[in-house]
Design a protein around this motif. Structure first.
Motif, PDB file in Angstrom:
ATOM      1  N   TYR A  39       0.797  -1.197   0.103  1.00 37.51           N
ATOM      2  CA  TYR A  39       0.038  -0.026   0.114  1.00 37.51           C
ATOM      3  C   TYR A  39       0.862   1.403  -0.011  1.00 37.51           C
ATOM      4  O   TYR A  39       1.885   1.258   0.625  1.00 37.51           O
ATOM      5  CB  TYR A  39      -0.868  -0.048   1.203  1.00 37.51           C
ATOM      6  CG  TYR A  39      -1.872   1.060   1.320  1.00 37.51           C
ATOM      7  CD1 TYR A  39      -2.751   1.505   0.347  1.00 37.51           C
ATOM      8  CD2 TYR A  39      -1.694   2.162   2.248  1.00 37.51           C
ATOM      9  CE1 TYR A  39      -3.441   2.513   0.601  1.00 37.51           C
ATOM     10  CE2 TYR A  39      -2.364   3.214   2.396  1.00 37.51           C
ATOM     11  CZ  TYR A  39      -3.529   3.292   1.569  1.00 37.51           C
ATOM     12  OH  TYR A  39      -4.195   4.430   1.986  1.00 37.51           O
ATOM     13  N   LYS A  40       0.662   1.870  -1.047  1.00 41.58           N
ATOM     14  CA  LYS A  40       1.572   3.335  -1.116  1.00 41.58           C
ATOM     15  C   LYS A  40       3.095   2.888  -1.080  1.00 41.58           C
ATOM     16  O   LYS A  40       3.706   3.687  -0.350  1.00 41.58           O
ATOM     17  CB  LYS A  40       1.159   4.251  -0.191  1.00 41.58           C
ATOM     18  CG  LYS A  40      -0.221   4.869  -0.336  1.00 41.58           C
ATOM     19  CD  LYS A  40      -0.787   5.974   0.430  1.00 41.58           C
ATOM     20  CE  LYS A  40      -2.222   6.368   0.204  1.00 41.58           C
ATOM     21  NZ  LYS A  40      -2.576   6.922  -1.166  1.00 41.58           N
ATOM     22  N   GLU A  50      -5.108  -1.574   8.265  1.00 38.64           N
ATOM     23  CA  GLU A  50      -6.401  -1.280   8.781  1.00 38.64           C
ATOM     24  C   GLU A  50      -6.389   0.058   9.571  1.00 38.64           C
ATOM     25  O   GLU A  50      -7.239   0.958   9.544  1.00 38.64           O
ATOM     26  CB  GLU A  50      -7.133  -2.495   9.393  1.00 38.64           C
ATOM     27  CG  GLU A  50      -8.608  -2.019   9.788  1.00 38.64           C
ATOM     28  CD  GLU A  50      -9.434  -3.092  10.372  1.00 38.64           C
ATOM     29  OE1 GLU A  50     -10.363  -2.924  11.275  1.00 38.64           O
ATOM     30  OE2 GLU A  50      -9.072  -4.357  10.113  1.00 38.64           O
ATOM     31  N   ARG A  53      -6.027   3.208   7.577  1.00 39.50           N
ATOM     32  CA  ARG A  53      -7.056   3.640   6.846  1.00 39.50           C
ATOM     33  C   ARG A  53      -8.230   3.820   7.423  1.00 39.50           C
ATOM     34  O   ARG A  53      -9.370   3.768   7.201  1.00 39.50           O
ATOM     35  CB  ARG A  53      -7.137   2.340   5.677  1.00 39.50           C
ATOM     36  CG  ARG A  53      -6.014   2.300   4.860  1.00 39.50           C
ATOM     37  CD  ARG A  53      -6.395   1.679   3.539  1.00 39.50           C
ATOM     38  NE  ARG A  53      -6.936   2.679   2.542  1.00 39.50           N
ATOM     39  CZ  ARG A  53      -7.355   2.295   1.297  1.00 39.50           C
ATOM     40  NH1 ARG A  53      -7.293   1.141   0.661  1.00 39.50           N
ATOM     41  NH2 ARG A  53      -7.671   3.386   0.709  1.00 39.50           N
ATOM     42  N   ASP A  56     -10.849   6.407   6.704  1.00 40.73           N
ATOM     43  CA  ASP A  56     -11.318   6.297   5.129  1.00 40.73           C
ATOM     44  C   ASP A  56     -12.843   5.929   5.199  1.00 40.73           C
ATOM     45  O   ASP A  56     -13.456   5.896   3.854  1.00 40.73           O
ATOM     46  CB  ASP A  56     -10.520   5.550   4.355  1.00 40.73           C
ATOM     47  CG  ASP A  56      -9.148   6.013   4.466  1.00 40.73           C
ATOM     48  OD1 ASP A  56      -8.877   7.064   4.512  1.00 40.73           O
ATOM     49  OD2 ASP A  56      -8.138   5.463   3.580  1.00 40.73           O
ATOM     50  N   ILE A  58     -13.913   2.818   4.989  1.00 41.68           N
ATOM     51  CA  ILE A  58     -14.185   1.802   4.164  1.00 41.68           C
ATOM     52  C   ILE A  58     -15.315   0.846   4.807  1.00 41.68           C
ATOM     53  O   ILE A  58     -15.968  -0.116   3.824  1.00 41.68           O
ATOM     54  CB  ILE A  58     -12.850   1.161   3.815  1.00 41.68           C
ATOM     55  CG1 ILE A  58     -12.011   2.128   3.297  1.00 41.68           C
ATOM     56  CG2 ILE A  58     -13.212  -0.030   3.050  1.00 41.68           C
ATOM     57  CD1 ILE A  58     -10.488   1.587   2.787  1.00 41.68           C
ATOM     58  N   ASP A 263      -6.613   1.920  -3.823  1.00 42.76           N
ATOM     59  CA  ASP A 263      -6.121   3.087  -3.706  1.00 42.76           C
ATOM     60  C   ASP A 263      -6.479   3.894  -4.606  1.00 42.76           C
ATOM     61  O   ASP A 263      -5.987   4.247  -5.778  1.00 42.76           O
ATOM     62  CB  ASP A 263      -4.411   3.027  -3.647  1.00 42.76           C
ATOM     63  CG  ASP A 263      -4.094   4.349  -3.066  1.00 42.76           C
ATOM     64  OD1 ASP A 263      -4.904   5.442  -3.077  1.00 42.76           O
ATOM     65  OD2 ASP A 263      -2.781   4.327  -2.784  1.00 42.76           O
ATOM     66  N   TYR A 323     -14.177  -3.450  -2.592  1.00 42.91           N
ATOM     67  CA  TYR A 323     -13.611  -3.322  -1.255  1.00 42.91           C
ATOM     68  C   TYR A 323     -14.303  -4.950  -0.516  1.00 42.91           C
ATOM     69  O   TYR A 323     -15.408  -4.901  -0.874  1.00 42.91           O
ATOM     70  CB  TYR A 323     -14.052  -2.509  -0.335  1.00 42.91           C
ATOM     71  CG  TYR A 323     -13.459  -0.992  -0.745  1.00 42.91           C
ATOM     72  CD1 TYR A 323     -11.898  -0.902  -0.676  1.00 42.91           C
ATOM     73  CD2 TYR A 323     -14.145   0.213  -1.084  1.00 42.91           C
ATOM     74  CE1 TYR A 323     -11.183   0.295  -0.978  1.00 42.91           C
ATOM     75  CE2 TYR A 323     -13.344   1.223  -1.206  1.00 42.91           C
ATOM     76  CZ  TYR A 323     -12.051   1.592  -1.184  1.00 42.91           C
ATOM     77  OH  TYR A 323     -11.782   2.752  -1.333  1.00 42.91           O
ATOM     78  N   GLY A 327      -9.737  -2.602   5.730  1.00 41.23           N
ATOM     79  CA  GLY A 327      -8.406  -2.000   5.479  1.00 41.23           C
ATOM     80  C   GLY A 327      -8.192  -1.884   3.942  1.00 41.23           C
ATOM     81  O   GLY A 327      -7.145  -1.301   3.354  1.00 41.23           O
ATOM     82  N   GLY A 328      -9.283  -2.102   3.172  1.00 45.18           N
ATOM     83  CA  GLY A 328      -9.463  -1.557   1.784  1.00 45.18           C
ATOM     84  C   GLY A 328      -8.725  -2.651   0.716  1.00 45.18           C
ATOM     85  O   GLY A 328      -8.494  -2.432  -0.159  1.00 45.18           O
TER      86      GLY A 328
END
Length: 339
Positions: A39-40, A50, A53, A56, A58, A263, A323, A327-328
Motif C-alpha cells: 500500500y503506497k 487497517e 485507513r 477512510d 471503508i 488506492d 472493497y 483495510g481496503g
C-alpha cells in the motif's frame, strides 16, 4: 498497411466473477494469513493497513447492496466495451497482458509474443484446483471454459511484431505455439486469465485472429521498468502499423488497477496520466508502486504508449472499487477505451 482503430483497457479481477456475498472468503484470508500487503509503496501487515485507513470509512462500503451495485456497474461497463469492440469491426486483435505461471513456469521472459495458428484454452484439473488460494476456483467461470476450446491466432502478425521489436533492440521471446507450462498433464494450463477474461467478456462471440503479447508484470527479478514498458508499447504499435496488410487492428489490455489493496487516489492519478498521454508521469512510476496486482498497470502503460503512437484518445467508461475488508483490500476496476 495495418491500422490501429481501437484500444480497450479492462479489469480482470476474480472478484468480478465472485458473488458479492462470497467476497468475505478472500477478505478473511486478507485479515488472517499474515502476508504483508502493498500500500503506497510499502508492505504492511493487515492490522497496520487497517489502522492506517481507519479514517477512510471503508467499513461503510462493505454492505451487500454496495458490493452488488459495484458489480452491476462493472458489468454494464464491460457490456459497453464489447459493443465498442463489435462496432469497430476489426480484423485482428493484439492483446497486451501478463502471465502468472500459466504460459511459462521455469522460464520467465520479460517480453513475449505468441505468434501461433491456434490458442487453446481449457479448464483446470482437479489437482490444479486443489492448489489454488481460497476463493479463487469459484471465479474461474469468468475466464476459463467448461471444456477445451481453441481460438484463432495470427502467426504472421506475431512473427512480424517480434521481428520489428528486435529491430528496435527489444530482446523478445517469440513462441510459435501457445506455451505449455509442463509436460506433467496434471499441470497443463490453458490461457492465462489475463487473456481468457478478454475472450469470454469483451470479445465473446466475435473472436478475431489474435496475438497475445506478454509483459512480465508479476515476477520482480526481470520485470521491466515502467519506462521500458512505455517504450515497448510504442514499438508494438509501430510494428503493427508497419505490417503489410490492409487490416483494422484493436489493441486490448487487461488487469489492474490497484490491488490487492485499493488506492482510489492513485488510480485516479493513473487514469488521468493515461488520458493526458503523459509519458513522463507514466514512465517514472517507481517499482515499489507497481507491486502485487498493481504491477499489471505495466500492461496499461505499454498500451497507452501504443495508443499515443496510433493517435487515439482515451475516455473512461467507468471506475469501480471492489472493497472486501475495512483495510481496503480487494480490487479496483477500470474500464476505458481509446478511439
Amino acid at each position: 498497411m495495418a491500422k490501429i482503430v481501437l484500444g480497450i483497457g479492462c479489469a480482470h479481477t476474480p472478484q468480478l466473477h465472485t458473488l458479492a456475498e462470497d467476497w468475505d472468503i478472500r477478505g478473511a484470508r486478507d485479515r488472517a494469513d499474515g502476508i504483508p500487503l502493498w500500500y503506497k509503496g510499502k508492505k504492511l501487515p493487515y492490522a497496520e493497513l487497517e489502522a492506517a485507513r481507519a479514517e477512510d470509512g471503508i467499513g461503510d462500503l462493505l454492505d451487500l447492496a454496495t458490493r452488488r451495485a459495484a458489480l452491476e456497474a462493472s458489468f454494464a461497463a464491460i457490456d459497453r466495451l464489447h459493443e465498442m469492440f463489435v462496432a469497430a469491426n476489426v480484423d485482428v486483435v493484439v492483446m497486451i497482458g501478463n502471465d502468472q505461471h500459466e504460459f511459462f513456469s521455469d522460464i520467465v521472459p520479460a517480453f513475449a509474443v505468441i505468434g501461433a495458428d491456434e490458442l487453446p484454452n481449457l479448464p483446470r484439473t482437479a489437482e490444479q484446483n486443489a492448489r489454488l488460494p481460497v476463493g479463487i476456483e469459484i471465479s474461474d467461470h469468468g475466464h476459463l471454459p467448461s471444456e477445451r476450446v481453441s481460438f484463432p491466432g495470427q502467426r504472421a502478425l506475431g512473427r512480424h511484431i517480434a521481428r520489428s521489436l528486435a529491430d528496435e533492440d527489444f530482446d523478445v521471446t517469440l513462441c510459435h505455439e501457445k506455451p505449455t507450462v509442463t509436460n506433467d498433464k496434471s499441470l497443463l494450463y490453458g490461457l492465462p486469465h489475463a487473456y481468457g477474461f478478454l475472450y469470454k467478456n469483451v470479445l465473446r462471440d466475435h473472436v478475431k485472429p489474435n496475438v497475445p503479447v506478454d509483459v512480465n508484470c508479476w515476477y520482480y527479478d526481470n520485470s521491466p521498468s515502467a519506462r521500458r514498458c512505455y517504450k515497448f508499447g510504442g514499438a508494438v504499435a509501430r510494428a503493427i502499423e508497419s505490417w503489410d496488410q490492409d487490416l483494422r487492428v484493436a489493441v486490448i489490455t487487461t488487469g489492474g488497477l490497484t490491488h490487492f489493496v485499493v488506492d482510489e487516489s492513485w488510480d485516479r492519478w493513473f487514469l488521468d496520466a493515461l488520458a493526458r498521454d503523459d509519458e513522463q508521469a507514466l514512465s517514472t512510476i517507481p517499482q515499489n508502486e507497481l507491486m502485487a496486482g498493481t504491477s499489471e498497470c505495466k500492461s496499461w502503460i505499454a498500451t497507452s504508449a501504443a495508443m499515443k503512437e496510433a493517435g487515439l484518445s482515451m475516455s473512461v467508461i467507468d471506475y469501480q472499487k471492489l472493497y472486501r475488508t475495512e483495510g481496503g483490500t480487494g480490487s479496483s476496476c477500470a474500464f476505458v477505451a481509446w478511439q
